[in-house]
Design a protein around this motif. Structure first.
Motif, PDB file in Angstrom:
ATOM      1  N   GLU B  16       0.835  -1.212   0.000  1.00 42.63           N
ATOM      2  CA  GLU B  16       0.000   0.000   0.000  1.00 42.63           C
ATOM      3  C   GLU B  16       0.862   1.251   0.000  1.00 42.63           C
ATOM      4  OE1 GLU B  16      -3.024   0.871  -0.536  1.00 42.63           O
ATOM      5  OE2 GLU B  16      -3.758  -1.174  -0.791  1.00 42.63           O
ATOM      6  N   ALA B  17       1.966   1.206   0.739  1.00 41.54           N
ATOM      7  CA  ALA B  17       2.872   2.370   0.754  1.00 41.54           C
ATOM      8  C   ALA B  17       3.515   2.544  -0.614  1.00 41.54           C
ATOM      9  CB  ALA B  17       3.947   2.184   1.829  1.00 41.54           C
ATOM     10  N   ALA B  18       3.836   1.431  -1.268  1.00 46.57           N
ATOM     11  CA  ALA B  18       4.429   1.498  -2.619  1.00 46.57           C
ATOM     12  C   ALA B  18       3.426   2.118  -3.593  1.00 46.57           C
ATOM     13  CB  ALA B  18       4.836   0.106  -3.076  1.00 46.57           C
ATOM     14  N   ILE B  19       2.161   1.711  -3.472  1.00 42.85           N
ATOM     15  CA  ILE B  19       1.118   2.264  -4.353  1.00 42.85           C
ATOM     16  C   ILE B  19       0.972   3.768  -4.125  1.00 42.85           C
ATOM     17  CG2 ILE B  19      -1.391   2.277  -4.754  1.00 42.85           C
ATOM     18  CD1 ILE B  19      -1.253  -0.820  -4.179  1.00 42.85           C
ATOM     19  N   GLU B  20       1.015   4.143  -2.868  1.00 46.72           N
ATOM     20  CA  GLU B  20       0.892   5.569  -2.529  1.00 46.72           C
ATOM     21  C   GLU B  20       2.042   6.377  -3.132  1.00 46.72           C
ATOM     22  OE1 GLU B  20      -1.836   6.324  -0.872  1.00 46.72           O
ATOM     23  OE2 GLU B  20      -1.412   8.467  -0.906  1.00 46.72           O
ATOM     24  N   HIS B 223      10.486   0.830 -12.232  1.00 44.49           N
ATOM     25  CA  HIS B 223      11.446   0.566 -11.142  1.00 44.49           C
ATOM     26  C   HIS B 223      11.110  -0.735 -10.421  1.00 44.49           C
ATOM     27  CE1 HIS B 223       7.897   2.302  -9.376  1.00 44.49           C
ATOM     28  NE2 HIS B 223       8.321   1.979  -8.154  1.00 44.49           N
ATOM     29  N   LEU B 224      10.013  -1.389 -10.789  1.00 45.57           N
ATOM     30  CA  LEU B 224       9.552  -2.583 -10.064  1.00 45.57           C
ATOM     31  C   LEU B 224       9.920  -3.873 -10.803  1.00 45.57           C
ATOM     32  CD1 LEU B 224       5.896  -1.559  -9.084  1.00 45.57           C
ATOM     33  CD2 LEU B 224       7.875  -1.669  -7.561  1.00 45.57           C
ATOM     34  N   LEU B 232       1.852  -5.988  -6.374  1.00 43.63           N
ATOM     35  CA  LEU B 232       0.968  -4.809  -6.415  1.00 43.63           C
ATOM     36  C   LEU B 232      -0.388  -5.161  -7.015  1.00 43.63           C
ATOM     37  CD1 LEU B 232       2.758  -1.509  -7.468  1.00 43.63           C
ATOM     38  CD2 LEU B 232       2.439  -2.514  -5.209  1.00 43.63           C
ATOM     39  N   ALA B 233      -0.352  -6.053  -8.017  1.00 45.83           N
ATOM     40  CA  ALA B 233      -1.612  -6.446  -8.666  1.00 45.83           C
ATOM     41  C   ALA B 233      -2.583  -7.015  -7.648  1.00 45.83           C
ATOM     42  CB  ALA B 233      -1.330  -7.462  -9.767  1.00 45.83           C
ATOM     43  N   GLU B 234      -2.061  -7.809  -6.766  1.00 48.37           N
ATOM     44  CA  GLU B 234      -2.925  -8.397  -5.728  1.00 48.37           C
ATOM     45  C   GLU B 234      -3.467  -7.308  -4.813  1.00 48.37           C
ATOM     46  OE1 GLU B 234      -1.031 -11.667  -3.845  1.00 48.37           O
ATOM     47  OE2 GLU B 234      -2.786 -12.156  -2.622  1.00 48.37           O
ATOM     48  N   ALA B 235      -2.584  -6.392  -4.418  1.00 47.95           N
ATOM     49  CA  ALA B 235      -3.020  -5.309  -3.523  1.00 47.95           C
ATOM     50  C   ALA B 235      -4.038  -4.393  -4.199  1.00 47.95           C
ATOM     51  CB  ALA B 235      -1.807  -4.499  -3.066  1.00 47.95           C
ATOM     52  N   LEU B 236      -3.925  -4.260  -5.525  1.00 48.20           N
ATOM     53  CA  LEU B 236      -4.832  -3.377  -6.262  1.00 48.20           C
ATOM     54  C   LEU B 236      -6.135  -4.069  -6.655  1.00 48.20           C
ATOM     55  CD1 LEU B 236      -2.132  -1.757  -8.575  1.00 48.20           C
ATOM     56  CD2 LEU B 236      -3.607  -0.462  -7.003  1.00 48.20           C
ATOM     57  N   GLY B 237      -6.244  -5.348  -6.364  1.00 46.00           N
ATOM     58  CA  GLY B 237      -7.462  -6.082  -6.698  1.00 46.00           C
ATOM     59  C   GLY B 237      -7.592  -6.448  -8.160  1.00 46.00           C
ATOM     60  N   VAL B 238      -6.456  -6.632  -8.842  1.00 52.01           N
ATOM     61  CA  VAL B 238      -6.491  -7.056 -10.247  1.00 52.01           C
ATOM     62  C   VAL B 238      -7.099  -8.460 -10.314  1.00 52.01           C
ATOM     63  CG1 VAL B 238      -5.005  -7.787 -12.177  1.00 52.01           C
ATOM     64  CG2 VAL B 238      -4.571  -5.616 -10.995  1.00 52.01           C
ATOM     65  N   PRO B 239      -8.013  -8.693 -11.259  1.00 51.58           N
ATOM     66  CA  PRO B 239      -8.686 -10.000 -11.320  1.00 51.58           C
ATOM     67  C   PRO B 239      -7.702 -11.168 -11.417  1.00 51.58           C
ATOM     68  CG  PRO B 239      -9.766  -8.431 -12.779  1.00 51.58           C
ATOM     69  CD  PRO B 239      -8.525  -7.751 -12.270  1.00 51.58           C
ATOM     70  N   GLU B 240      -8.066 -12.256 -10.769  1.00 51.38           N
ATOM     71  CA  GLU B 240      -7.230 -13.447 -10.716  1.00 51.38           C
ATOM     72  C   GLU B 240      -6.881 -13.978 -12.111  1.00 51.38           C
ATOM     73  OE1 GLU B 240      -5.589 -15.161  -8.594  1.00 51.38           O
ATOM     74  OE2 GLU B 240      -5.237 -16.951  -9.815  1.00 51.38           O
ATOM     75  N   GLU B 241      -7.847 -13.879 -13.031  1.00 52.78           N
ATOM     76  CA  GLU B 241      -7.606 -14.418 -14.385  1.00 52.78           C
ATOM     77  C   GLU B 241      -6.431 -13.702 -15.057  1.00 52.78           C
ATOM     78  OE1 GLU B 241     -10.969 -14.302 -16.988  1.00 52.78           O
ATOM     79  OE2 GLU B 241     -10.023 -15.632 -18.445  1.00 52.78           O
ATOM     80  N   ILE B 242      -6.294 -12.426 -14.800  1.00 47.75           N
ATOM     81  CA  ILE B 242      -5.171 -11.678 -15.375  1.00 47.75           C
ATOM     82  C   ILE B 242      -3.895 -11.986 -14.608  1.00 47.75           C
ATOM     83  CG2 ILE B 242      -4.231  -9.341 -15.715  1.00 47.75           C
ATOM     84  CD1 ILE B 242      -7.137  -8.447 -16.339  1.00 47.75           C
ATOM     85  N   ARG B 243      -3.994 -12.109 -13.305  1.00 46.94           N
ATOM     86  CA  ARG B 243      -2.791 -12.395 -12.502  1.00 46.94           C
ATOM     87  C   ARG B 243      -2.229 -13.783 -12.790  1.00 46.94           C
ATOM     88  NH1 ARG B 243      -3.892 -12.501  -7.013  1.00 46.94           N
ATOM     89  NH2 ARG B 243      -6.119 -12.057  -7.179  1.00 46.94           N
ATOM     90  N   SER B 244      -3.085 -14.708 -13.224  1.00 42.19           N
ATOM     91  CA  SER B 244      -2.600 -16.074 -13.446  1.00 42.19           C
ATOM     92  C   SER B 244      -2.275 -16.346 -14.915  1.00 42.19           C
ATOM     93  CB  SER B 244      -3.647 -17.083 -12.966  1.00 42.19           C
ATOM     94  OG  SER B 244      -4.843 -16.916 -13.689  1.00 42.19           O
TER      95      SER B 244
END
Lengths: 88, 328
Positions: B16-20, B223-224, B232-244
């Motif tokens: 969350e701090a990274a996102i901020e 930089h990541l 970050l994708a998980e923290a941002l709520g990116v859908p599982e189908e895209i993450r996998s």
């Protein structure tokens, strides 16, 4: 069949012409790694292969595209000489 | 006890701090350009989806436009996953089918001419991709081959000579450059910035087309490490189908992994090798963590160094060859 001195001269000339080397490539140490010197990258290797095939009639199969054959002037010259001696 | 080296070295302690920090930086940079939002191309992959989500947080979803730009070689799920990425971020999209543009400039014709010189029977209905040998399994220089699939299911593989390799790459680069042209059209129309989507691995190793996907006004995740983008994708709520979804180039008509096309290893291992190079971790220590031999890791290190040399050109802005003024 060209002798090793002629092969050496032609290889250096090719490198100088194609990779913008100062002093016609004369400063390049015979055993200096061409990849570490920033002369050859994967595209440069393709250019080198094309040069060797066209100039000396030596085709280079995939299994020979190794640093031990192509990563210094001395190695390239020795490889070409070896293949020519084998009647490549 | 924590091992000295392993995947944990890349773990973001506070996503969350990274996102901020990233969204603060995005607002700062876009404000500095006097623009008021962001445009990005959506591919349905993890990187563009994360940048879309970050942009929505940074500027508000109403100030972000996702551009969907499929073409005839795009995979079947590209468009659906791109739309999913946009809806999960809450942003608006526009569809720009780029096949007609690519046809008009001869992208496919020029590429296929080169394939046909190498595989004379190549023609309509064939599929193809270009591939590199594994750096881990062989010491040989990594030279591209074309792999082609005929309509009747036969597979051909031939090494690409220089002229043909260059023509294939030059022709397919139309894809990334066409997409960027359209992103800038929409950015200019809306007074937005173009947001680039490379992660650190791609940015560092030159896995992009100069003046194509390498072009952008702001690069929020360059930089990541890719592993961190997933975090970050998980923290941002990116859908599982895209993450996998496995990373893909989505550029050629045959499915092509990023390892076949560019990197030596899957992204999670590449991340660790890149980290090791930059932090002076020796090959022996890395080998133990990755299940490779030290010699194999040394070859990956050399490949990283070689790609950095090549990518210097890709990153370079036009150079002036004489400083100052010339005159009498």
């Amino acid at each position: 069949m060209p002798d090793l001195t002629t092969i050496d001269r032609d290889v250096r000339q090719f490198l100088a012409d194609n990779f913008i080397l100062d002093n016609g490539g004369a400063d390049l140490g015979a055993d200096e790694s061409l990849t570490q010197a920033g002369v050859l990258d994967s595209m440069g290797v393709l250019e080198l292969i094309m040069f060797v095939e066209q100039r000396f009639g030596v085709s280079i199969p995939d299994e020979d595209t190794l640093p031990e054959n192509l990563d210094s002037v001395a190695r390239i010259v020795a490889y070409i000489g070896r293949r020519l001696a084998q009647g490549a | 006890m924590t091992d000295a080296f392993g995947p944990h070295v890349l773990h973001l302690a506070d996503p969350e701090a990274a996102i901020e920090a990233i969204t603060d930086g995005m607002r700062r940079e876009v404000r500095a350009f006097r623009r008021k939002g962001g445009v990005l191309g959506l591919s349905g992959g993890i990187d563009s989806t994360v940048v879309a989500a970050l942009a929505a947080r940074a500027f508000g979803p109403g100030n972000v436009l996702g551009v969907l730009m499929p073409e005839t070689d795009s995979s079947e799920d590209t468009l659906r996953l791109s739309a999913l990425a946009a809806s999960s971020a809450g942003i608006t999209t526009v569809l720009e089918e780029i096949t007609p543009i690519l046809d008009a400039v001869g992208c496919y014709r020029r590429r296929d001419e080169a394939f046909k010189r190498v595989i004379p029977s190549f023609g309509p209905g064939w599929k193809a991709k270009i591939v590199l040998p594994s750096v881990v399994e062989s010491e040989s220089f990594r030279l591209f081959s074309v792999v082609a699939l005929s309509p009747d299911g036969r597979t051909f593989k031939e090494r690409l000579p220089l002229e043909d390799y260059l023509q294939v790459v030059a022709a397919t680069n139309f894809k990334q450059r066409t997409r960027k042209m359209l992103e800038y059209y929409h950015a200019d129309r809306l007074n937005y910035c173009v947001l680039g989507t490379p992660n650190r691995l791609e940015y560092d190793q030159g896995f992009f087309v100069k003046n194509g996907d390498g072009a952008a006004d702001v690069k929020p995740i360059a930089h990541l490490y890719k592993s961190q983008v997933y975090q970050l994708a998980e923290a941002l709520g990116v859908p599982e189908e895209i993450r996998s979804r496995p990373p893909t180039t989505d550029t050629y008509s045959m499915p092509q992994s990023q390892e076949e096309f560019y990197f030596s290893l899957p992204y999670d291992k590449m991340d660790l090798c890149l980290y090791a190079v930059d932090h002076g971790v020796n090959a022996g220590e890395v080998a133990g963590s990755l299940g490779l031999t030290p010699e194999q890791v040394e070859r990956v290190f050399k490949d990283i160094a070689g790609k950095r040399r090549v990518s210097a050109y890709l990153h370079a802005a036009p150079r002036l060859v004489v400083e100052g003024e010339m005159g009498a």
